[in-house]
Design a protein around this motif. Structure first.
Motif, PDB file in Angstrom:
ATOM      1  N   ALA A 152     -10.658   2.096   8.797  1.00 60.80           N
ATOM      2  CA  ALA A 152      -9.264   1.961   8.354  1.00 60.80           C
ATOM      3  C   ALA A 152      -8.336   2.786   9.221  1.00 60.80           C
ATOM      4  CB  ALA A 152      -9.124   2.387   6.904  1.00 60.80           C
ATOM      5  N   MET A 157       0.829  -1.210   0.000  1.00 62.29           N
ATOM      6  CA  MET A 157       0.000   0.000   0.000  1.00 62.29           C
ATOM      7  C   MET A 157       0.862   1.257   0.000  1.00 62.29           C
ATOM      8  SD  MET A 157      -3.022   1.164   2.590  1.00 62.29           S
ATOM      9  CE  MET A 157      -2.062   1.231   4.087  1.00 62.29           C
ATOM     10  N   GLY A 216     -11.708   1.344  -0.490  1.00 62.91           N
ATOM     11  CA  GLY A 216     -10.670   0.319  -0.445  1.00 62.91           C
ATOM     12  C   GLY A 216     -10.024   0.058  -1.789  1.00 62.91           C
ATOM     13  N   ARG A 218      -8.179   8.875  11.779  1.00 64.60           N
ATOM     14  CA  ARG A 218      -8.076  10.227  11.185  1.00 64.60           C
ATOM     15  C   ARG A 218      -8.936  10.352   9.922  1.00 64.60           C
ATOM     16  NH1 ARG A 218      -2.513  11.584   9.691  1.00 64.60           N
ATOM     17  NH2 ARG A 218      -2.132   9.376   9.548  1.00 64.60           N
ATOM     18  N   ILE A 219      -9.038   9.278   9.145  1.00 64.41           N
ATOM     19  CA  ILE A 219      -9.911   9.314   7.960  1.00 64.41           C
ATOM     20  C   ILE A 219     -11.368   9.425   8.414  1.00 64.41           C
ATOM     21  CG2 ILE A 219     -10.755   7.998   5.945  1.00 64.41           C
ATOM     22  CD1 ILE A 219      -8.006   6.664   5.767  1.00 64.41           C
ATOM     23  N   VAL A 257      -3.224   6.728  -0.522  1.00 66.28           N
ATOM     24  CA  VAL A 257      -4.534   6.116  -0.255  1.00 66.28           C
ATOM     25  C   VAL A 257      -5.299   6.963   0.761  1.00 66.28           C
ATOM     26  CG1 VAL A 257      -5.727   4.049   0.617  1.00 66.28           C
ATOM     27  CG2 VAL A 257      -3.657   3.796  -0.758  1.00 66.28           C
ATOM     28  N   ASN A 300      -8.267  -2.587  11.026  1.00 62.61           N
ATOM     29  CA  ASN A 300      -8.986  -2.613   9.752  1.00 62.61           C
ATOM     30  C   ASN A 300      -9.246  -4.073   9.374  1.00 62.61           C
ATOM     31  OD1 ASN A 300      -9.775  -2.533   7.082  1.00 62.61           O
ATOM     32  ND2 ASN A 300      -8.174  -1.120   6.413  1.00 62.61           N
TER      33      ASN A 300
END
Ligand code: UT7
Length: 328
Positions: A257, A218, A316, A260-261, A223, A285
């Motif tokens: 996930a 990742m 995702g 903070r998101i 992302v 997650n």
């Protein structure tokens, strides 16, 4: 709002969840890779995650979560006329996890299939099942998100191994004249495949990663930025499609996930964090399992009540993203 009398909605009749017994703390990860509890907690909000036992597989997790959802819905497994399982980590190449689950539940004859949209998988599965119900093709659907993501993690890669966990969540949806799922919104853009992927599979099994096994890779910060931007946009799309405004939303049940998101999405919806169902600290997650697990947590501790309005949303690999507006 689209709520004409006589419309067929699918309604969540019951939720379920299951987490493997073994807990892996941030302290344990400190002994495995160059990381710290402080880094993981402050950057992600995660303090621990559950990891499946060696002899425990996605199907086992899916079955346990499904049995809880079936009991909570007050139905008999024989009432189920559709099974959709969202998973990125199926037990076998085939049959699908949904077919294996169907047999475990002693259900026979109804359609059963998996969908693959990684962390958005449950939203996709729910969107598909909702359309079966709305068109009259099914009356009682079991929709599951189940993952043993630990099996596709490189436990020497600190960029990914601190983030994920195993688990399963499930819902039973039934046909109803009352809402119900108002709308589902599913999206994908395959141009972003390389930013979050497992670079080998069945057809292309070219030892793409070190020892020939397939692990998650990742580009975390890319992302992250995309997830924040996209999830904010899809919240607006979901409300607009139903002629609703932010104040109409009682709960946000997001993919878990990164805290903070989630906080950025809640801010965009002007929802205080008390109105967001959070499991990320204890579960990490869990990919396709994270939304149904969060939903189950909110329902079973009594926070989410009948008649309240929720937005579920996920983002995702793919990239895929999606949401649903639901009256519980
Ligand atoms: O569910 C599917 C969607 N997935 C997501 O939404 C995940 C999205 N991404 C994220 O959640 C975040 O980007 C991460 C949590 C993965 C990373 O957080 P970040 O604030 O974006 O950090 P970063 O990637 O910019 O890395 C910052 C630093 C780097 O060091 P340098 O280059 O600044 O010296 C990393 O090497 O943190 C380092 N780092 C770590 N340090 C300690 C990366 N992972 C770790 C770690 N422990 N586990």
């Amino acid at each position: 709002m689209s709520g004409d009398t006589g419309s067929v909605y699918s309604r969540i009749a019951g939720t379920g969840g299951y987490l493997p017994e073994r807990i892996m703390t941030n302290a344990e990860l400190e002994s495995m890779v160059e990381t710290s509890d402080e880094w993981i907690t402050s950057r992600t909000g995660i303090t621990q995650r559950h990891i499946a036992a060696e002899d425990e597989f996605t199907l086992d997790l899916a079955e346990k979560a499904s049995r809880v959802a079936i009991a909570n819905a007050g139905i008999d497994a024989s009432d189920i006329d559709l099974i959709v399982v969202a998973t990125t980590t199926p037990d076998r190449v085939f049959p699908s996890t949904a077919c294996l689950l169907q047999s475990k539940l002693d259900v026979h004859g109804c359609p059963a299939f998996d969908v693959q949209a990684v962390c958005t998988g449950f939203v996709y599965a729910l969107g598909v099942a909702d359309k079966f119900v709305k068109t009259g093709a099914a009356k009682c659907a079991l929709v599951v998100g189940a993952e043993t993501f630990s099996r596709i993690i490189d436990w020497t890669d600190r960029n990914t191994c601190v983030l994920f966990g195993d688990g399963a969540g499930a819902v039973v949806i039934t046909a109803s004249e009352e809402p119900g799922i108002y709308s589902t919104h599913l999206h994908a853009d395959g141009d972003y495949a390389e930013l979050l992927h497992v670079p080998s599979g069945v057809s292309n099994n070219l030892a793409a990663v070190k020892d020939g096994r397939a692990y998650v890779e990742m580009a975390g910060s890319e992302v992250f930025k995309m997830a924040v931007k996209t999830l904010g946009r899809i919240a607006d799309e979901t409300l607009e499609a139903n002629g609703m405004v932010r104040d109409d939303v009682d709960w946000l049940v997001p993919h878990q996930a990164n805290l903070r998101i989630i906080a950025a999405t809640a801010k965009k919806l002007r929802l205080p964090m008390e109105k967001v169902i959070l499991t990320v600290a204890e579960q990490g997650n869990t990919s396709a399992a994270s939304i149904p697990l969060a939903l189950h947590a909110g329902v079973s501790d009594g926070r989410i009540k009948r008649g309240e309005t929720l937005i579920i949303e996920g983002f995702g690999g793919g990239f895929t993203w999606g949401s649903a507006l639901i009256e519980y």
